[in-house]
Design a protein around this motif. Structure first.
Motif, PDB file in Angstrom:
ATOM      1  N   ASN A 290      10.483  15.183  -1.026  1.00  0.00           N
ATOM      2  CA  ASN A 290       9.952  14.631   0.217  1.00  0.00           C
ATOM      3  C   ASN A 290       8.880  13.575  -0.035  1.00  0.00           C
ATOM      4  OD1 ASN A 290       8.063  14.870   2.831  1.00  0.00           O
ATOM      5  ND2 ASN A 290      10.117  15.551   3.366  1.00  0.00           N
ATOM      6  N   TRP A 291       8.059  13.782  -1.053  1.00  0.00           N
ATOM      7  CA  TRP A 291       6.981  12.837  -1.354  1.00  0.00           C
ATOM      8  C   TRP A 291       7.499  11.561  -2.001  1.00  0.00           C
ATOM      9  CZ3 TRP A 291       3.337  16.840  -4.138  1.00  0.00           C
ATOM     10  CH2 TRP A 291       2.806  17.702  -3.180  1.00  0.00           C
ATOM     11  N   TYR A 292       8.669  11.641  -2.598  1.00  0.00           N
ATOM     12  CA  TYR A 292       9.159  10.550  -3.439  1.00  0.00           C
ATOM     13  C   TYR A 292       9.180   9.210  -2.705  1.00  0.00           C
ATOM     14  CZ  TYR A 292      12.235   8.297  -6.895  1.00  0.00           C
ATOM     15  OH  TYR A 292      12.778   7.469  -7.838  1.00  0.00           O
ATOM     16  N   TYR A 293       9.866   9.172  -1.555  1.00  0.00           N
ATOM     17  CA  TYR A 293       9.959   7.909  -0.825  1.00  0.00           C
ATOM     18  C   TYR A 293       8.695   7.595  -0.033  1.00  0.00           C
ATOM     19  CZ  TYR A 293      14.742   7.282  -2.277  1.00  0.00           C
ATOM     20  OH  TYR A 293      15.868   7.084  -3.048  1.00  0.00           O
ATOM     21  N   ARG A 294       7.801   8.595   0.122  1.00  0.00           N
ATOM     22  CA  ARG A 294       6.506   8.292   0.714  1.00  0.00           C
ATOM     23  C   ARG A 294       5.666   7.465  -0.259  1.00  0.00           C
ATOM     24  NH1 ARG A 294       8.861   9.667   5.283  1.00  0.00           N
ATOM     25  NH2 ARG A 294       9.720  11.759   5.124  1.00  0.00           N
ATOM     26  N   ILE A 295       5.842   7.731  -1.543  1.00  0.00           N
ATOM     27  CA  ILE A 295       5.161   6.941  -2.574  1.00  0.00           C
ATOM     28  C   ILE A 295       5.614   5.484  -2.492  1.00  0.00           C
ATOM     29  CG2 ILE A 295       4.986   6.575  -5.085  1.00  0.00           C
ATOM     30  CD1 ILE A 295       5.089   9.605  -5.400  1.00  0.00           C
ATOM     31  N   LEU A 296       6.857   5.287  -2.134  1.00  0.00           N
ATOM     32  CA  LEU A 296       7.397   3.928  -1.956  1.00  0.00           C
ATOM     33  C   LEU A 296       6.581   3.159  -0.922  1.00  0.00           C
ATOM     34  CD1 LEU A 296       9.574   1.715  -2.213  1.00  0.00           C
ATOM     35  CD2 LEU A 296      11.055   3.080  -0.757  1.00  0.00           C
ATOM     36  N   ILE A 297       6.230   3.820   0.202  1.00  0.00           N
ATOM     37  CA  ILE A 297       5.439   3.165   1.245  1.00  0.00           C
ATOM     38  C   ILE A 297       4.039   2.842   0.737  1.00  0.00           C
ATOM     39  CG2 ILE A 297       4.441   3.463   3.549  1.00  0.00           C
ATOM     40  CD1 ILE A 297       6.876   5.134   4.286  1.00  0.00           C
ATOM     41  N   VAL A 298       3.434   3.791  -0.002  1.00  0.00           N
ATOM     42  CA  VAL A 298       2.093   3.565  -0.557  1.00  0.00           C
ATOM     43  C   VAL A 298       2.112   2.397  -1.537  1.00  0.00           C
ATOM     44  CG1 VAL A 298       0.264   4.584  -1.953  1.00  0.00           C
ATOM     45  CG2 VAL A 298       1.403   5.968  -0.210  1.00  0.00           C
ATOM     46  N   MET A 299       3.122   2.354  -2.421  1.00  0.00           N
ATOM     47  CA  MET A 299       3.236   1.269  -3.393  1.00  0.00           C
ATOM     48  C   MET A 299       3.425  -0.072  -2.692  1.00  0.00           C
ATOM     49  SD  MET A 299       5.630   3.165  -6.256  1.00  0.00           S
ATOM     50  CE  MET A 299       5.755   1.798  -7.409  1.00  0.00           C
ATOM     51  N   THR A 300       4.187  -0.061  -1.602  1.00  0.00           N
ATOM     52  CA  THR A 300       4.421  -1.295  -0.849  1.00  0.00           C
ATOM     53  C   THR A 300       3.139  -1.813  -0.220  1.00  0.00           C
ATOM     54  OG1 THR A 300       6.676  -0.575  -0.374  1.00  0.00           O
ATOM     55  CG2 THR A 300       5.807  -2.323   1.008  1.00  0.00           C
ATOM     56  N   GLY A 301       2.232  -0.886   0.133  1.00  0.00           N
ATOM     57  CA  GLY A 301       0.958  -1.285   0.727  1.00  0.00           C
ATOM     58  C   GLY A 301       0.087  -2.115  -0.189  1.00  0.00           C
ATOM     59  N   ASN A 302       0.419  -2.140  -1.490  1.00  0.00           N
ATOM     60  CA  ASN A 302      -0.348  -2.924  -2.457  1.00  0.00           C
ATOM     61  C   ASN A 302       0.256  -4.307  -2.713  1.00  0.00           C
ATOM     62  OD1 ASN A 302      -2.522  -1.000  -3.609  1.00  0.00           O
ATOM     63  ND2 ASN A 302      -0.668   0.231  -3.565  1.00  0.00           N
ATOM     64  N   LEU A 303       1.371  -4.623  -2.027  1.00  0.00           N
ATOM     65  CA  LEU A 303       1.993  -5.945  -2.182  1.00  0.00           C
ATOM     66  C   LEU A 303       1.265  -6.970  -1.329  1.00  0.00           C
ATOM     67  CD1 LEU A 303       5.761  -4.904  -1.922  1.00  0.00           C
ATOM     68  CD2 LEU A 303       4.575  -5.583  -4.011  1.00  0.00           C
ATOM     69  N   SER A 304       1.540  -8.256  -1.588  1.00  0.00           N
ATOM     70  CA  SER A 304       1.025  -9.314  -0.716  1.00  0.00           C
ATOM     71  C   SER A 304       1.745  -9.231   0.629  1.00  0.00           C
ATOM     72  CB  SER A 304       1.253 -10.685  -1.359  1.00  0.00           C
ATOM     73  OG  SER A 304       2.631 -10.894  -1.581  1.00  0.00           O
ATOM     74  N   ASN A 305       1.086  -9.670   1.696  1.00  0.00           N
ATOM     75  CA  ASN A 305       1.627  -9.557   3.054  1.00  0.00           C
ATOM     76  C   ASN A 305       2.023  -8.107   3.346  1.00  0.00           C
ATOM     77  OD1 ASN A 305       2.320 -10.454   5.584  1.00  0.00           O
ATOM     78  ND2 ASN A 305       4.332 -11.232   4.991  1.00  0.00           N
ATOM     79  N   ALA A 306       1.106  -7.179   3.015  1.00  0.00           N
ATOM     80  CA  ALA A 306       1.428  -5.751   3.024  1.00  0.00           C
ATOM     81  C   ALA A 306       1.775  -5.223   4.416  1.00  0.00           C
ATOM     82  CB  ALA A 306       0.251  -4.966   2.455  1.00  0.00           C
ATOM     83  N   GLU A 307       1.118  -5.744   5.459  1.00  0.00           N
ATOM     84  CA  GLU A 307       1.331  -5.184   6.795  1.00  0.00           C
ATOM     85  C   GLU A 307       2.783  -5.348   7.236  1.00  0.00           C
ATOM     86  OE1 GLU A 307      -0.393  -6.172  11.127  1.00  0.00           O
ATOM     87  OE2 GLU A 307      -1.927  -5.609   9.676  1.00  0.00           O
ATOM     88  N   ILE A 308       3.361  -6.531   7.030  1.00  0.00           N
ATOM     89  CA  ILE A 308       4.766  -6.768   7.390  1.00  0.00           C
ATOM     90  C   ILE A 308       5.681  -5.912   6.517  1.00  0.00           C
ATOM     91  CG2 ILE A 308       6.624  -8.476   7.489  1.00  0.00           C
ATOM     92  CD1 ILE A 308       4.467  -8.826   9.653  1.00  0.00           C
ATOM     93  N   ALA A 309       5.379  -5.866   5.204  1.00  0.00           N
ATOM     94  CA  ALA A 309       6.208  -5.098   4.271  1.00  0.00           C
ATOM     95  C   ALA A 309       6.188  -3.608   4.624  1.00  0.00           C
ATOM     96  CB  ALA A 309       5.729  -5.309   2.837  1.00  0.00           C
ATOM     97  N   VAL A 310       4.989  -3.074   4.944  1.00  0.00           N
ATOM     98  CA  VAL A 310       4.866  -1.660   5.300  1.00  0.00           C
ATOM     99  C   VAL A 310       5.600  -1.376   6.612  1.00  0.00           C
ATOM    100  CG1 VAL A 310       3.238   0.120   6.074  1.00  0.00           C
ATOM    101  CG2 VAL A 310       2.747  -1.200   4.020  1.00  0.00           C
TER     102      VAL A 310
END
Length: 495
Positions: free
Chosen positions: A284-304
């Motif tokens: 269950n946590w696995y793909y939640r980590i995906l969202i957290v990792m995405t939050g560290n990208l540029s333009n994070a709000e759109i990506a998240v």
């Protein structure tokens, strides 16, 4: 030694039989009979399976729809509000949701096998033990809600998203405690095939959720806080409804009142619940980590936002494989508890095949409507474009998830939780997460690279579970279930 004549006499009828024009017809008739027997077995098993799957799909879709409705309300307030609700629900709530759901799945093994063995009294005691263990666990997990904002900042989320997500997380605390009672109740009822009541109570909770959402958001103008509070109200309606059915005569065989025996053998129960929790929460946590990792990208709000929409769609569809997960766990546990190893194997084959067919249907649906799938959540053009780019990965994830949860259901029904926990840890966190990191940042593939890498970890885990299931000795598993029931049932048998 027989004479040559005897040999000839012995061979003549055999040769004549093979040469006979009716021999192929006999063979065809035998094959037709075998096909009919197989078709009948598949039909009987499918009816048993869908008796659980049908209501389970309905109840899970309605429960998940509450979250989707909440995200939809937040999404039409603005991108920041959608990001806050998405982060709070997909990271903070899901963190303990996965653990508590997994811990409650110990009941699928124990209650399922006890019901199959007709040891009905044990089910009520098991559920009470689960309530105690999960409630204590909820108290220990409470700080992740209280300190959600600094935790999210530490994980790399932007300050404005983290602050608003922290406020939303505080509103989710009543929801958090509802899990401790609702999850064991659902598994208790599922194990004895009382799935219809779960579906009806879930429908009632969904109706309440829609009404309360309209009241809090549009009438009382409570904003994102009101949107978050609606989930807590609706999930407690669900928990109280199932509890009322159980306490007031719905389960005369398996519920005989509160018992002091629920406090005995708690440490053994904690260990089994913990292994179940680790197994499922790692998934269950696995793909939640995906969202957290995405939050560290540029333009994070759109990506998240885009990724959260994809995860919401995936989570919505995942309610179907999760229903098969529950049904497979119940069917396998019931048959093993009754000593029918071969029937447990056949139930597994039918369940996996049916789920794959449904997965293929949704894969086609996502690929066909990749431009339109995000409109229910957002009208932001950048978000819609980003979701469109991710649609192929979404479709692949949905197809893969039509197999993996069902095999996890086999593990739960058989009591393999601790073994599968190690498989999940290795495939997800030692392969999938590093692979996602390298593809996302080292190879500059962004969110698509992160997701594709992590999908690779899921594929490897699924392959290992397929191999383990194929090589399983089902008669041996039935004997293990018998010994398991003797170990856990000593107190109840003395009662």
């Amino acid at each position: 030694m027989p004479s040559n004549g005897a040999i000839e006499e012995a061979h003549v009828p055999l040769l004549e039989d093979l040469a006979s024009p009716t021999a192929p017809l006999k063979k065809e008739r035998v094959e037709d009979e075998e096909d009919k027997v197989l078709a009948k077995r598949v039909w009987i098993e499918s009816k048993k399976l869908w008796h659980i799957v049908g209501p389970a799909i309905f109840s899970r879709v309605t429960s998940y729809s509450m979250l989707v409705i909440t995200q939809a309300f937040a999404g039409h307030m603005g991108d920041l509000e959608l990001a806050a609700i998405s982060i709070a629900s997909n990271v903070i709530v899901s963190f303990d949701f996965g653990l508590l759901l997994g811990m409650a799945s110990a009941l699928e093994t124990l209650c399922g096998q006890a019901y199959g063995a007709k040891k009905y009294y044990m089910l009520g005691v098991y559920m009470q033990r689960s309530w105690i263990v999960l409630f204590v666990c909820c108290i220990f997990l409470l700080p992740i809600y209280v300190f959600a904002s600094p935790i999210l900042k530490l994980l790399g989320q932007t300050s404005d998203v983290a602050e608003l997500s922290g406020i939303v997380s505080m509103c989710f605390i009543p929801l958090h405690f509802s899990f401790a009672f609702q999850f064991p109740l659902q598994r208790f009822l599922q194990s004895q095939l009382k799935t219809g009541v779960i579906a009806w109570v879930s429908l009632a909770a969904l109706v309440v959720h829609v009404m309360v959402s309209w009241l809090f958001v549009y009438k009382l103008q409570l904003g994102v806080v009101g949107t978050a509070l609606t989930l807590s109200v609706s999930w407690w309606v669900l928990a109280i409804g199932l509890l009322g059915y159980t306490l007031f005569g719905g389960c005369p065989l398996t519920w005989s009142g509160f018992s002091i025996e629920a406090f005995s053998g708690l440490w053994e129960f904690v260990k089994l619940s913990a292994s179940s929790g680790v197994m499922l929460c790692l998934e269950n946590w696995y793909y939640r980590i995906l969202i957290v990792m995405t939050g560290n990208l540029s333009n994070a709000e759109i990506a998240v936002d885009a990724l959260s929409i994809c995860m919401s769609i995936n989570g919505w569809e995942l309610m179907i494989p999760f229903a098969f997960f529950a049904a497979t766990g119940v069917r396998v546990a019931n048959e093993l508890g009754a000593g029918n190893g071969k029937a447990a194997k056949f139930a597994t084959i039918v369940s996996v095949t049916t789920s794959i067919i449904i997965g293929l249907f949704f894969w086609i649906l996502i690929m066909a409507f990749h431009n339109e799938i995000a409109l229910i959540f957002s009208s932001s053009k950048p978000v819609l474009q980003e979701v469109n780019k991710l649609s192929a990965l979404l479709a692949a994830t949905i197809l893969l998830n039509s197999v993996q949860p069902i095999l996890s259901g086999v593990a739960v029904g058989s009591g393999w939780q601790s073994y599968v926990a190690y498989i999940n840890l290795g495939c997800y966190y030692l392969i999938g997460v590093p692979l996602g990191y390298f593809m996302g940042w080292i190879f500059n593939q962004g969110v698509m690279g992160i997701w594709a890498g992590m999908l690779g970890g899921t594929a490897i885990q699924t392959l290992i579970l397929i191999i383990v299931t194929i090589q399983c000795d089902w008669d041996k598993e039935a004997e293990k279930a018998r010994l398991h029931l003797l170990k856990w049932g000593d107190t109840e048998q003395q009662h």
